[in-house]
Design a protein around this motif. Structure first.
Motif: not given
Length: 226
Positions: A180-181, A200-205, A214-216
């Motif tokens: 999904d991510y 990254w702001d757009l993605l976070a929204s 990302e960490d996984w």
């Protein structure tokens, strides 16, 4: 200092030598005319980093076991573990793979189990990615042009400036939220083709949990291989 085993691969597209470390071991990719005598010093120079990476991979293996490609083994599928029921049939020219609940039934001819599973995952990836991608672009009010399924070693997905989308079938070995991510990440690239703060702001929204995903991938991505 213990010597680290590694393999060398010449690449006509490589401009510089680089070291890849994943669940399959250590690979040194070098340009076509790179002197092989320079490979060993490069590996020694990076040995501490290589050893740290190999230790992280081993720890991650305990948390997220890799596929076991054998009768009675297991393969991951979007957060589930499917048990393999494998049989060989005389006279069969094409492998047949079908899921029944938590079991993946595989009928093989002369081909390999890995090839049969890869073909099945590729077919399923077009379905799983396609539905998620269509829903994501509809929410974003954008559109893409084409969708291709690939099996790159070092890239999970890509989005071209023309809107052509490419996804790695190995993402189906990860939990569903990882796929999904990655879909949301590439859809955001339809609007911003970089990794700027705006991106990254757009993605976070749209996907607030992106850092955890990302960490996984950073910790377990090496295990997403058949």
């Amino acid at each position: 200092m213990t010597a680290i085993p590694y393999r060398i691969r010449r690449s006509p597209r490589a401009r510089n030598a680089r070291i890849l470390v994943d669940g399959e071991g250590v690979e040194v990719v070098v340009p076509r005319r790179f002197p092989l005598r320079d490979v060993e010093p490069l590996v020694r120079e990076k040995q501490a980093w290589i050893e740290r990476t190999l230790r992280r991979i081993e720890v991650a293996r305990q948390e997220f076991p890799p596929p076991r490609l054998e009768h009675g083994g297991e393969v991951p599928y979007l957060g589930e573990r499917l048990t393999l029921n494998v049989r060989r049939e005389r006279g069969r020219t094409r492998a047949h793979v079908k899921r029944r609940g938590g079991t993946l039934r595989v009928a093989l001819g002369d081909g390999s189990l890995r090839d049969a599973l890869e073909s099945w995952y590729r077919r399923r990836a077009r379905v799983e990615v396609g539905s998620r991608l269509d829903a994501a672009v509809a929410r974003a009010g954008t559109h893409y042009t084409t969708l291709s399924i690939r099996g790159q070693r070092t890239r999970w997905a890509s989005c071209s400036s023309s809107g052509a989308m490419s996804f790695n079938y190995c993402l189906l070995l990860a939990p569903a939220e990882i796929l999904d991510y990655v879909v949301e990440h590439e859809v955001a690239h339809l609007e911003l083709h970089d990794h700027s703060r705006r991106f990254w702001d757009l993605l976070a929204s749209r996907y607030p949990e992106w850092r955890a995903r990302e960490d996984w991938l950073r910790r377990h991505g090496h295990a997403l291989r058949l």
